[in-house]
Design a protein around this motif. Structure first.
Motif, PDB file in Angstrom:
ATOM      1  N   SER A 482       0.846  -1.193   0.000  1.00 15.46           N
ATOM      2  CA  SER A 482       0.000   0.000   0.000  1.00 15.46           C
ATOM      3  C   SER A 482       0.880   1.241   0.000  1.00 15.46           C
ATOM      4  CB  SER A 482      -0.895  -0.001   1.241  1.00 15.46           C
ATOM      5  OG  SER A 482      -0.109   0.173   2.407  1.00 15.46           O
ATOM      6  N   ARG A 483       0.276   2.393  -0.257  1.00 16.35           N
ATOM      7  CA  ARG A 483       1.028   3.639  -0.289  1.00 16.35           C
ATOM      8  C   ARG A 483       1.269   4.190   1.120  1.00 16.35           C
ATOM      9  NH1 ARG A 483       1.915   5.756  -5.185  1.00 16.35           N
ATOM     10  NH2 ARG A 483       2.323   7.832  -4.306  1.00 16.35           N
ATOM     11  N   THR A 484       0.862   3.432   2.123  1.00 19.86           N
ATOM     12  CA  THR A 484       1.155   3.790   3.511  1.00 19.86           C
ATOM     13  C   THR A 484       1.897   2.634   4.173  1.00 19.86           C
ATOM     14  OG1 THR A 484      -0.988   2.928   4.271  1.00 19.86           O
ATOM     15  CG2 THR A 484      -0.870   5.271   3.707  1.00 19.86           C
ATOM     16  N   GLY A 485       2.794   2.961   5.092  1.00 24.90           N
ATOM     17  CA  GLY A 485       3.519   1.925   5.817  1.00 24.90           C
ATOM     18  C   GLY A 485       4.741   1.410   5.086  1.00 24.90           C
ATOM     19  N   SER A 486       5.570   0.640   5.805  1.00 29.52           N
ATOM     20  CA  SER A 486       6.831   0.128   5.278  1.00 29.52           C
ATOM     21  C   SER A 486       6.782  -1.384   5.126  1.00 29.52           C
ATOM     22  CB  SER A 486       7.996   0.482   6.217  1.00 29.52           C
ATOM     23  OG  SER A 486       8.167   1.870   6.326  1.00 29.52           O
ATOM     24  N   THR A 487       7.658  -1.909   4.286  1.00 24.60           N
ATOM     25  CA  THR A 487       7.838  -3.355   4.195  1.00 24.60           C
ATOM     26  C   THR A 487       9.308  -3.649   3.944  1.00 24.60           C
ATOM     27  OG1 THR A 487       6.913  -5.395   3.280  1.00 24.60           O
ATOM     28  CG2 THR A 487       7.346  -3.597   1.725  1.00 24.60           C
ATOM     29  N   HIS A 488       9.619  -4.888   3.572  1.00 20.30           N
ATOM     30  CA  HIS A 488      11.015  -5.337   3.513  1.00 20.30           C
ATOM     31  C   HIS A 488      11.104  -6.575   2.633  1.00 20.30           C
ATOM     32  CE1 HIS A 488       9.615  -8.416   6.356  1.00 20.30           C
ATOM     33  NE2 HIS A 488       8.938  -7.414   6.906  1.00 20.30           N
ATOM     34  N   GLY A 489      12.317  -7.087   2.466  1.00 22.02           N
ATOM     35  CA  GLY A 489      12.499  -8.305   1.693  1.00 22.02           C
ATOM     36  C   GLY A 489      13.668  -8.270   0.730  1.00 22.02           C
ATOM     37  N   SER A 490      14.213  -7.086   0.460  1.00 18.22           N
ATOM     38  CA  SER A 490      15.252  -6.944  -0.557  1.00 18.22           C
ATOM     39  C   SER A 490      16.644  -7.243  -0.001  1.00 18.22           C
ATOM     40  CB  SER A 490      15.232  -5.515  -1.123  1.00 18.22           C
ATOM     41  OG  SER A 490      15.895  -4.623  -0.238  1.00 18.22           O
ATOM     42  N   GLY A 491      17.640  -7.149  -0.870  1.00 15.17           N
ATOM     43  CA  GLY A 491      19.029  -7.299  -0.472  1.00 15.17           C
ATOM     44  C   GLY A 491      19.742  -5.963  -0.385  1.00 15.17           C
ATOM     45  N   LEU A 492      18.990  -4.884  -0.245  1.00  9.89           N
ATOM     46  CA  LEU A 492      19.559  -3.536  -0.171  1.00  9.89           C
ATOM     47  C   LEU A 492      19.812  -3.134   1.281  1.00  9.89           C
ATOM     48  CD1 LEU A 492      17.197  -2.293  -2.918  1.00  9.89           C
ATOM     49  CD2 LEU A 492      19.683  -2.292  -3.132  1.00  9.89           C
ATOM     50  N   ASN A 493      20.640  -2.124   1.470  1.00  9.33           N
ATOM     51  CA  ASN A 493      21.098  -1.785   2.815  1.00  9.33           C
ATOM     52  C   ASN A 493      19.976  -1.481   3.791  1.00  9.33           C
ATOM     53  OD1 ASN A 493      23.910  -2.088   2.519  1.00  9.33           O
ATOM     54  ND2 ASN A 493      24.059  -0.127   1.472  1.00  9.33           N
ATOM     55  N   TYR A 494      18.888  -0.882   3.314  1.00 11.95           N
ATOM     56  CA  TYR A 494      17.814  -0.558   4.252  1.00 11.95           C
ATOM     57  C   TYR A 494      17.163  -1.821   4.821  1.00 11.95           C
ATOM     58  CZ  TYR A 494      15.176  -0.817  -0.222  1.00 11.95           C
ATOM     59  OH  TYR A 494      14.671  -1.182  -1.453  1.00 11.95           O
ATOM     60  N   ASP A 495      17.312  -2.955   4.123  1.00 13.69           N
ATOM     61  CA  ASP A 495      16.784  -4.225   4.621  1.00 13.69           C
ATOM     62  C   ASP A 495      17.847  -5.104   5.269  1.00 13.69           C
ATOM     63  OD1 ASP A 495      14.087  -3.908   3.998  1.00 13.69           O
ATOM     64  OD2 ASP A 495      14.313  -4.720   1.970  1.00 13.69           O
ATOM     65  N   THR A 496      19.111  -4.939   4.889  1.00 16.85           N
ATOM     66  CA  THR A 496      20.151  -5.856   5.371  1.00 16.85           C
ATOM     67  C   THR A 496      20.934  -5.339   6.570  1.00 16.85           C
ATOM     68  OG1 THR A 496      21.933  -4.995   3.939  1.00 16.85           O
ATOM     69  CG2 THR A 496      20.479  -6.699   3.002  1.00 16.85           C
ATOM     70  N   HIS A 497      21.032  -4.009   6.742  1.00 19.02           N
ATOM     71  CA  HIS A 497      21.872  -3.446   7.800  1.00 19.02           C
ATOM     72  C   HIS A 497      21.074  -3.382   9.101  1.00 19.02           C
ATOM     73  CE1 HIS A 497      24.747   0.028   9.167  1.00 19.02           C
ATOM     74  NE2 HIS A 497      25.000  -1.119   9.772  1.00 19.02           N
ATOM     75  N   VAL A 498      21.432  -4.244  10.048  1.00 19.76           N
ATOM     76  CA  VAL A 498      20.692  -4.351  11.311  1.00 19.76           C
ATOM     77  C   VAL A 498      21.673  -4.371  12.475  1.00 19.76           C
ATOM     78  CG1 VAL A 498      18.753  -5.580  10.246  1.00 19.76           C
ATOM     79  CG2 VAL A 498      20.666  -6.897  11.223  1.00 19.76           C
ATOM     80  N   PRO A 499      21.205  -4.085  13.685  1.00 21.62           N
ATOM     81  CA  PRO A 499      22.099  -4.069  14.847  1.00 21.62           C
ATOM     82  C   PRO A 499      22.632  -5.462  15.172  1.00 21.62           C
ATOM     83  CG  PRO A 499      20.029  -2.926  15.311  1.00 21.62           C
ATOM     84  CD  PRO A 499      19.835  -3.661  14.032  1.00 21.62           C
ATOM     85  N   LEU A 500      23.788  -5.474  15.829  1.00 19.70           N
ATOM     86  CA  LEU A 500      24.294  -6.684  16.477  1.00 19.70           C
ATOM     87  C   LEU A 500      25.065  -6.240  17.716  1.00 19.70           C
ATOM     88  CD1 LEU A 500      24.771  -9.654  16.805  1.00 19.70           C
ATOM     89  CD2 LEU A 500      26.676  -9.512  15.176  1.00 19.70           C
ATOM     90  N   LEU A 501      24.466  -6.482  18.873  1.00 22.56           N
ATOM     91  CA  LEU A 501      25.034  -6.097  20.160  1.00 22.56           C
ATOM     92  C   LEU A 501      25.224  -7.336  21.025  1.00 22.56           C
ATOM     93  CD1 LEU A 501      22.632  -3.088  20.924  1.00 22.56           C
ATOM     94  CD2 LEU A 501      24.968  -2.919  20.037  1.00 22.56           C
ATOM     95  N   PHE A 502      26.357  -7.412  21.709  1.00 27.11           N
ATOM     96  CA  PHE A 502      26.628  -8.471  22.679  1.00 27.11           C
ATOM     97  C   PHE A 502      26.892  -7.831  24.035  1.00 27.11           C
ATOM     98  CE2 PHE A 502      28.095 -10.162  18.604  1.00 27.11           C
ATOM     99  CZ  PHE A 502      27.604 -11.470  18.594  1.00 27.11           C
ATOM    100  N   MET A 503      26.476  -8.507  25.098  1.00 25.85           N
ATOM    101  CA  MET A 503      26.723  -7.972  26.446  1.00 25.85           C
ATOM    102  C   MET A 503      26.709  -9.123  27.444  1.00 25.85           C
ATOM    103  SD  MET A 503      24.461  -5.216  28.688  1.00 25.85           S
ATOM    104  CE  MET A 503      23.187  -6.424  29.106  1.00 25.85           C
ATOM    105  N   GLY A 504      27.547  -9.001  28.479  1.00 26.96           N
ATOM    106  CA  GLY A 504      27.474  -9.953  29.579  1.00 26.96           C
ATOM    107  C   GLY A 504      28.703 -10.819  29.712  1.00 26.96           C
ATOM    108  N   LYS A 505      28.534 -11.960  30.293  1.00 24.54           N
ATOM    109  CA  LYS A 505      29.652 -12.839  30.618  1.00 24.54           C
ATOM    110  C   LYS A 505      30.403 -13.258  29.364  1.00 24.54           C
ATOM    111  CE  LYS A 505      30.967 -16.563  33.672  1.00 24.54           C
ATOM    112  NZ  LYS A 505      30.531 -17.473  34.748  1.00 24.54           N
ATOM    113  N   GLY A 506      31.709 -13.072  29.395  1.00 22.75           N
ATOM    114  CA  GLY A 506      32.555 -13.477  28.285  1.00 22.75           C
ATOM    115  C   GLY A 506      32.689 -12.445  27.190  1.00 22.75           C
ATOM    116  N   ILE A 507      31.966 -11.320  27.304  1.00 18.03           N
ATOM    117  CA  ILE A 507      31.955 -10.300  26.241  1.00 18.03           C
ATOM    118  C   ILE A 507      32.740  -9.071  26.699  1.00 18.03           C
ATOM    119  CG2 ILE A 507      30.519  -8.851  24.769  1.00 18.03           C
ATOM    120  CD1 ILE A 507      30.180 -11.885  24.309  1.00 18.03           C
ATOM    121  N   LYS A 508      33.602  -8.563  25.842  1.00 17.09           N
ATOM    122  CA  LYS A 508      34.350  -7.366  26.197  1.00 17.09           C
ATOM    123  C   LYS A 508      33.626  -6.105  25.716  1.00 17.09           C
ATOM    124  CE  LYS A 508      37.516  -7.160  22.204  1.00 17.09           C
ATOM    125  NZ  LYS A 508      38.924  -7.314  21.781  1.00 17.09           N
ATOM    126  N   LYS A 509      34.058  -4.979  26.216  1.00 19.68           N
ATOM    127  CA  LYS A 509      33.517  -3.683  25.804  1.00 19.68           C
ATOM    128  C   LYS A 509      34.240  -3.224  24.542  1.00 19.68           C
ATOM    129  CE  LYS A 509      33.051   1.097  27.423  1.00 19.68           C
ATOM    130  NZ  LYS A 509      33.281   2.029  28.552  1.00 19.68           N
TER     131      LYS A 509
END
Length: 547
Positions: A482-509
């Motif tokens: 629709s002409r409102t709202g977002s979706t996804h599915g492609s191999g482009l940066n807006y769909d592929t670039h996502v966070p990756l955070l680690f924290m806690g035991k065994g993880i360094k800063k």
């Protein structure tokens, strides 16, 4: 002889103590609990865009105390929920784990199947079909499976999400349980007979409480809406909204709107769905005694409301911003609970997403960025006319879905047509259509070893047994939506670039701009636990995150 006996006694005693110390040391190095968090439809730039408004206990705590992989990407197409969750926890791509989409055309049984659907199991906790689910279509193990095998099934695995696939696929094949939220007129957490015959008492107690009903309240912004300068105007032409409300603007009276918007389902489409998920995740930790001993347990949590809100209101909406600010508070609440229950420094958490999202194309058009909408009906009509004019029938194509064309092999044989010639003919035809950027054949996917570009992502998402015969790639920022709202599915940066955070035991800063990919997560967690990698894993261990 008398001189030798004391020496033998010393060796036996010292050796036994050393062995015990070694085992204790190995156990001490492992966290009591691993919590794998997937935020559905979270672009990487949400971390930076909303950072100034985050508190110190949620996203910022992970960034400040843990390790931030700032250039993390999906390395396959399509970027959908089912494949995303499977890839995070199996350490590989659809090419191997087999979850090629949320739904796909099954070439053997000649019908569309759902990634978690399973007619052989029964619903538990509801009379509806909402519980007829299992991970049976996922072909490989998850790191949670490998932890279960390593601990002789003593380490527990529990999956939690509003979406069934978000709970089931991460938890793997050997999970003690996966629970998902069935809204509609029930508002309960359910599971399937794949895991158990009846709900545990703690789940029954949670369902009987007013936890879900308590979120039938006004959805207002967490902070003064005038301060939400990181997002577009509250009233605009690019958002969907709810039935029964004239404008897609705050506030939203969920109790008044629920009857026209799926009953309890409206909670999923608001920021409060994530709060309900956090409530249940905390109840699961208590109810299952997760992290209570030295044998590592695994809890997978998927926050689905971010996806529902994103689809409805779009990337640039104040609704999305408020959803992330509230999720930040929910993460803080979860981490505070883990600190008290399991112990600060005794658990390890990672957080990522199953895909990003494109900005609303109609909004992009309004600011003169190339974007648009696809007319699949027009494309289908042209394609059907081509097939009938060229081959005298449209029946040589069995199915068109997920940007893939599936041949009717029996019809091709009946007509004496060469499959490779038909592949190329359809490539030549499809590439002539508007808003199609590239077209590839299954033969190309199977015979060419790509090293760069979209072709690599297509190949990593291509499963020879399950994928189609011709693959179509649409133009950048062009969607069938629709002409409102977002979706996804492609191999482009807006769909592929996502966070990756680690924290806690065994993880360094620390942090890195070195490129990491989603399949790296599972082998990294496996290395932290000292267990076998998932059996289909193709990712690399991110050794630089370890303390």
């Amino acid at each position: 002889m008398k001189n030798i006996l004391p020496l033998l006694v010393f060796i036996l005693v010292f050796g036994s103590c050393a062995a015990q110390n070694t085992n204790t040391s190995a156990n001490d190095s492992r966290p009591k609990l691993v919590v794998g968090i997937v935020v559905d439809q979270m672009r990487y730039d949400y971390l930076t865009r909303f950072e100034s408004k985050f508190g110190n206990g949620g996203f910022k705590r992970m960034m400040n105390e843990g390790f931030n992989c700032k250039n993390n990407h999906f390395n396959y197409v399509p970027t959908y929920t089912g494949p995303g969750h499977a890839s995070v926890f199996t350490g590989t791509t659809p090419k191997y784990h087999g979850i090629i989409s949320n739904n796909w055309y099954d070439k053997e049984i000649k019908k569309v199947v759902y990634c978690a659907g399973d007619d052989s199991v029964e619903s538990v906790g509801t009379q509806s079909a909402a519980g007829m689910m299992s991970p049976h279509r996922m072909l490989t193990t998850s790191f949670a499976d490998e932890n279960r095998l390593f601990t002789q099934m003593s380490g527990k695995t529990i999956g939690v999400a509003q979406k069934d696939r978000g709970a089931i696929l991460p938890a793997g094949h050997t999970a003690d349980a996966a629970y998902w939220f069935h809204g509609a007129d029930e508002g309960v957490w359910v599971t399937s007979s794949f895991y158990m015959e009846t709900l545990p008492n703690w789940v029954k107690k949670f369902n009987k409480s007013d936890a879900a009903e308590s979120y039938f309240k006004d959805w207002v912004t967490l902070y003064d809406i005038a301060t939400y300068e990181e997002s577009g105007a509250d009233e605009n032409d690019f958002e969907g909204g709810f039935r029964g409300k004239e404008t897609a603007t705050f506030p939203y009276e969920l109790d008044k709107l629920k009857d026209q918007n799926g009953g309890f389902d409206i909670i999923k489409y608001s920021a409060y769905g994530n709060s309900l998920t956090t409530d249940f995740a905390i109840a699961a930790i208590e109810g299952e005694d997760l992290g209570e001993d030295e044998i590592t347990d695994v809890l997978t949590v998927s926050y689905s409301s971010t996806d529902y809100v994103g689809h409805n209101f779009g990337v640039n909406s104040k609704e999305v911003e408020d959803t992330y600010l509230r999720l930040d508070k929910d993460l803080e609440r979860l981490f505070d609970f883990l600190d008290k229950r399991v112990g600060n420094g005794e658990y390890t958490v990672f957080l990522t997403s199953d895909h990003g999202a494109v900005n609303v194309p109609s909004y992009l058009q309004s600011v003169k960025i190339p974007a648009g909408y696809l007319d699949y009906n027009d494309r289908k009509a042209k394609f059907t006319a081509f097939l009938e004019a060229t081959y005298g029938t449209k029946d040589i194509v069995e199915n068109v879905s997920n940007n893939q064309i599936f041949f009717n092999k029996a019809k091709l044989k009946e007509l004496g047509l060469n499959i490779h010639e038909i592949e190329q003919a359809l490539v030549d035809e499809q590439i002539s259509y508007p808003n199609i950027a590239k077209v590839y054949t299954a033969t190309t996917m199977n015979s060419t070893n790509y090293s760069t570009g979209i072709e690599v992502l297509l190949q990593n998402g291509f499963n020879q047994k399950r994928s189609g015969d011709v693959i179509v790639v649409d133009d950048i920022a062009h969607i069938a939506y629709s002409r409102t709202g977002s979706t996804h599915g492609s191999g482009l940066n807006y769909d592929t670039h996502v966070p990756l955070l680690f924290m806690g035991k065994g993880i360094k800063k620390g942090h890195t701009f070195e490129k990491t990919v989603i399949p790296d997560i599972a082998p990294t967690m496996s290395a932290l636990l000292g267990i076998s990698f998932p059996n289909g894993s193709t990712g690399n261990v991110l050794g630089f995150v370890f303390d």
